[in-house]
Write a protein that holds these residues in place. Structure first.
Motif, mmCIF file in Angstrom:
data_model
loop_
_atom_site.group_PDB
_atom_site.id
_atom_site.type_symbol
_atom_site.label_atom_id
_atom_site.label_comp_id
_atom_site.label_asym_id
_atom_site.label_seq_id
_atom_site.Cartn_x
_atom_site.Cartn_y
_atom_site.Cartn_z
ATOM 1 N N LEU A 57 0.858 -1.122 -0.130
ATOM 2 C CA LEU A 57 0.132 -0.111 -0.156
ATOM 3 C C LEU A 57 0.931 1.322 -0.141
ATOM 4 N N TYR A 58 0.434 1.975 -0.891
ATOM 5 C CA TYR A 58 1.281 3.601 -0.914
ATOM 6 C C TYR A 58 0.085 4.579 -0.599
ATOM 7 N N ALA A 59 0.488 5.303 0.546
ATOM 8 C CA ALA A 59 -0.726 6.075 1.064
ATOM 9 C C ALA A 59 -0.037 7.670 0.697
ATOM 10 N N PHE A 60 -0.395 8.259 -0.240
ATOM 11 C CA PHE A 60 0.174 9.545 -0.484
ATOM 12 C C PHE A 60 -0.378 10.607 0.220
ATOM 13 N N ARG A 61 0.462 11.715 0.463
ATOM 14 C CA ARG A 61 -0.001 12.989 1.229
ATOM 15 C C ARG A 61 -1.305 13.602 0.777
ATOM 16 N N ASP A 62 -1.515 13.522 -0.718
ATOM 17 C CA ASP A 62 -2.505 14.336 -1.359
ATOM 18 C C ASP A 62 -2.437 13.779 -2.790
ATOM 19 N N GLU A 118 -1.400 -6.874 -10.067
ATOM 20 C CA GLU A 118 -2.733 -6.071 -9.705
ATOM 21 C C GLU A 118 -2.093 -4.909 -9.221
ATOM 22 N N ALA A 119 -3.088 -3.970 -9.399
ATOM 23 C CA ALA A 119 -2.654 -2.563 -9.024
ATOM 24 C C ALA A 119 -4.194 -2.026 -8.856
ATOM 25 N N VAL A 120 -4.512 -1.426 -7.917
ATOM 26 C CA VAL A 120 -5.770 -0.863 -7.488
ATOM 27 C C VAL A 120 -5.465 0.674 -7.192
ATOM 28 N N ASP A 121 -6.254 1.629 -7.507
ATOM 29 C CA ASP A 121 -5.844 3.104 -7.198
ATOM 30 C C ASP A 121 -7.087 3.507 -6.774
ATOM 31 N N ALA A 122 -7.148 4.324 -5.508
ATOM 32 C CA ALA A 122 -7.955 5.393 -5.247
ATOM 33 C C ALA A 122 -7.286 6.711 -4.497
ATOM 34 N N SER A 123 -7.062 7.507 -5.427
ATOM 35 C CA SER A 123 -6.216 8.763 -4.753
ATOM 36 C C SER A 123 -6.684 9.290 -3.348
ATOM 37 N N PRO A 124 -5.835 9.084 -2.494
ATOM 38 C CA PRO A 124 -4.206 9.244 -2.685
ATOM 39 C C PRO A 124 -3.724 8.038 -2.231
ATOM 40 N N GLU A 156 -10.596 -8.514 -5.273
ATOM 41 C CA GLU A 156 -10.163 -7.204 -6.059
ATOM 42 C C GLU A 156 -11.236 -6.008 -5.915
ATOM 43 N N ALA A 157 -12.386 -6.698 -6.160
ATOM 44 C CA ALA A 157 -13.623 -5.608 -6.001
ATOM 45 C C ALA A 157 -13.533 -5.012 -4.329
ATOM 46 N N ALA A 158 -13.482 -6.024 -3.639
ATOM 47 C CA ALA A 158 -13.441 -5.602 -2.051
ATOM 48 C C ALA A 158 -12.289 -4.565 -1.970
ATOM 49 N N VAL A 159 -11.139 -4.993 -2.494
ATOM 50 C CA VAL A 159 -10.060 -4.009 -2.183
ATOM 51 C C VAL A 159 -10.417 -2.592 -2.913
ATOM 52 N N ARG A 160 -10.894 -2.476 -3.922
ATOM 53 C CA ARG A 160 -11.110 -1.378 -4.648
ATOM 54 C C ARG A 160 -12.190 -0.468 -3.715
ATOM 55 N N THR A 185 -11.550 2.996 -1.964
ATOM 56 C CA THR A 185 -12.402 4.171 -2.235
ATOM 57 C C THR A 185 -13.006 4.799 -1.239
ATOM 58 N N ALA A 186 -13.572 3.919 -0.328
ATOM 59 C CA ALA A 186 -14.114 4.352 0.961
ATOM 60 C C ALA A 186 -13.089 5.089 1.879
ATOM 61 N N ALA A 187 -12.008 4.541 1.880
ATOM 62 C CA ALA A 187 -10.974 5.275 2.834
ATOM 63 C C ALA A 187 -10.363 6.516 2.332
ATOM 64 N N ALA A 188 -10.495 6.575 1.083
ATOM 65 C CA ALA A 188 -9.976 7.745 0.396
ATOM 66 C C ALA A 188 -10.855 8.863 0.599
ATOM 67 N N GLY A 189 -12.234 8.556 1.132
ATOM 68 C CA GLY A 189 -13.201 9.757 1.133
ATOM 69 C C GLY A 189 -13.645 10.237 -0.168
#
Length: 139
Positions: free
Chosen positions: A73-78, A104-110, A124-128, A132-136
């Motif tokens: 997991l890569y959690a970027f600042r913004d 496999e890669a799943v993105d939900a900025s950040p 994979e769908a659950a990860v996405r 997405t929920a965690a990204a707000g």
């Protein structure tokens, strides 16, 4: 054990408009049936010193993913940092992915989650959904 211990606050996370911390992400994973274990902070999976501070690796499984997969997991600042460093994540993955055809890669900025696949479609769908929920965001 970590995932189930944090699951009690999952409903609070859904209302958040700002990105969650790692424990918020784990809450979402647990709520959706994904277990997390063997967490290592700072493990980007490669020698990229820019990604290291943003990275957390862990083992995950659940739903139609019966075997453990190592996830980064890569959690970027913004969003700006996400956009600037997103390509670096794929380059970094070359150090730990053994079969590029099933990367496999799943993105939900950040956030970006990567790992060796193939992953089960429900997993994979659950990860996405969790990211997405965690990204707000709403999608």
């Amino acid at each position: 054990a970590l995932a189930t211990g944090c699951a009690d606050n999952a409903d609070n996370l859904k209302a958040s408009a700002t990105p969650a911390d790692f424990f918020g992400i784990v809450n979402e994973f647990a709520r959706l049936g994904i277990g997390v274990n063997h967490v290592v902070s700072g493990d980007a999976g490669c020698d990229d010193r820019t990604l290291g501070p943003t990275a957390i690796s862990f083992d995950a499984k659940g739903l139609d993913q019966p075997t453990i997969v190592r996830v980064h997991l890569y959690a970027f600042r913004d969003t700006a940092t996400f956009e600037r460093l997103r390509a670096s994540v794929d380059a970094c993955a070359r150090a730990f992915v053994t079969d590029p055809a099933t990367y496999e890669a799943v993105d939900a900025s950040p956030f970006v989650v990567t790992g060796q696949g193939p992953w089960g479609s429900q997993f994979e769908a659950a990860v996405r959904q969790a990211l997405t929920a965690a990204a707000g965001t709403n999608g």
